[in-house]
Design an enzyme around this catalytic site. Sequence first.
Site, PDB file in Angstrom:
ATOM      1  CB  CYS A  51      -9.604  -6.460   9.214  1.00  0.00           C
ATOM      2  SG  CYS A  51     -10.678  -5.013   9.196  1.00  0.00           S
ATOM      3  CG  ASP A  83      -6.459   1.621   8.813  1.00  0.00           C
ATOM      4  OD1 ASP A  83      -5.586   0.941   9.371  1.00  0.00           O
ATOM      5  OD2 ASP A  83      -6.216   2.436   7.909  1.00  0.00           O
ATOM      6  CB  CYS A 124      -6.534  -4.610   8.230  1.00  0.00           C
ATOM      7  SG  CYS A 124      -7.461  -3.172   8.846  1.00  0.00           S
ATOM      8  CG  ASP A 125      -7.792  -0.011   5.607  1.00  0.00           C
ATOM      9  OD1 ASP A 125      -8.522  -1.011   5.580  1.00  0.00           O
ATOM     10  OD2 ASP A 125      -8.232   1.134   5.693  1.00  0.00           O
ATOM     11  CE  LYS A 126      -3.251   2.779   5.713  1.00  0.00           C
ATOM     12  NZ  LYS A 126      -4.674   2.493   5.888  1.00  0.00           N
ATOM     13  CB  CYS A 196     -14.187  -2.154   5.519  1.00  0.00           C
ATOM     14  SG  CYS A 196     -13.821  -1.636   7.205  1.00  0.00           S
ATOM     15  CD  GLU A 446      -7.711   5.548   7.245  1.00  0.00           C
ATOM     16  OE1 GLU A 446      -8.661   5.178   7.950  1.00  0.00           O
ATOM     17  OE2 GLU A 446      -7.258   4.892   6.297  1.00  0.00           O
ATOM     18  CB  SER A 472     -11.577   6.031   6.454  1.00  0.00           C
ATOM     19  OG  SER A 472     -12.199   4.810   6.097  1.00  0.00           O
TER      20      SER A 472
END
Length: 562
Positions: A51, A83, A124-126, A196, A446, A472
């Site tokens: 990511c 993640d 990425c996610d955060k 993702c 997660e 997730s």
Amino acid sequence: MTSPLNWNSQRLTRGWQKGVTAFYYGLGLTDSDFDKPQIGIGVPLLDGNLCNVHAYQLAQELKAGCQEAGLIGFPFGTPAVSDNITQGHEGGNASLPSRNMIANAAECVVSAHGYDFLIGLHNCDKNGPGFAMALARLNYPGLIVNGGSIKPGCHQGRDTSILDVYDAQAAASVGAMTATEADQILRTACPGPGGCGIAASFNTWGIAIEAIGLGLPYSSSIPADDPAKRDECRGIGAAAKRLLADNIRPRDILTKKAFENAAATIAAIGGSTNGVLHLTALAQEAGVDFGLRDIQRIVRNTPVLCSFAPRGKRTMYDLHKLGGTPMLLKYLISAGIVDGLCLTVSGMSLAESVADACDVPSDQDLIAPIEQPLKEYADMQICFGNLAPGGVVFKVSSMRDPKFRGKAICFDDAKAIVEAVEENKITPGSVIVLRYLGPVASGMPEVLVATAALAVPHLDGKVAFLSDTRVSGVSHGAIGVHCAPEAAVGGPIALVEDGDEISFDLLAGDITLHVGADDLAKRAAEWKTPDSKHSRGYLADFAATVSQADSGCVSKAYHDVK
């Protein structure tokens, strides 16, 4: 009188303490540069994650674009945690704390160095949520740039994603797929850089950032390895200069209506439950009265219109090919789901920003007609009750009936759920309770390994999962998470015993532990606060200050949260 574009950095470059400018000369700046705006470019550096692997290169494009626009860009690094790579072991505890670390790091560097503007990279996610929180705290002009999604993998002629990897491994564990085929999917599902590619946490927040107004049009849908992503980054300097000239600040954009837009968009795309956690956190940071009760109202009345995986099969790459995120937002505005009047970092309203986007093509299966939604109400719903006084966030894309009742099977470890599935110890009709993994207990990791195990054919949609931690965005099934208060602080979820009946009604917004008040009081009197198991300093620090999930897990050290 308008403020100069270097409204903040001039305190250093032209301030009373002349000695600080020695470092600027050492950096190669000239006297004329001292009147140019300074731009902090937050870069989540992590070459060990697909990511983020291209984040450094994007930062150099952003820096070059700033220079071309007459600004000075200073990239700086922030923490970054994958993640995916951290799933299923102690590293998962770092995911949510990393969001707060990113917010702290960006606020720290940008305020300490007197920068005039913050650009945050969402890879990425955060990453994006952390930078959004920093922007809301600082209220300095700024925006978020999306690092782009990964392109789909391919297995036997069909597109694959990280979701297929976890589903295939779970299927192989119970004999529903050969291990050889599952490993073939694993090896080909992630063909290059980018977040993702489905409607998991990364893209949920990417689309939400455009919907709430903190990102420019198309940023979330341009793929990571598309040349247009570099061109986009090169043009951000000019956009930053316009925002500085117009003196548009994050809190001008982050109104309650903007939060409602973001929540409705997340609901319409079938997005991740993590989006709810980040929205409530951002509202706390921005000082906006917006919480789970508001989200409950919105998701009840918002239909699901997109067949992104994990609900369906489509990816962000499909959205990009159809016309990108502006096309989707234009459609949601025309459907009355999103209010187009809200201000954005384009300097225009949301409707004006997406006005030139194409209309949704008719020959596609990603976006459903408003009169024929995939579901009349959102997959995501909020429930309150004696088991979750502070609320629990459900995502139930594979459950047709909005009501469920079953007997509890309790676990304190995600891997134990995987083992129970493999040993056929979990039967349809059960409510799987996983606890002592909330923000205070464990950083709220997660637990995709657990929800993926429950997604095998004979259990998918036929059992419910309830936890005080997170899942997730790749997860699917009948899932209730962010249960507040968490078990570690004595929340009712700590009092559940094997065999207790639990029911929920998504549209009524209720969740009930069917145990008498006297029995619950007796259990509560006998319950003891568990010993802290934090072996890492950052987790101990996070646990000491973090609020509960219904407040977004922001730090209660500087927020008035319950």
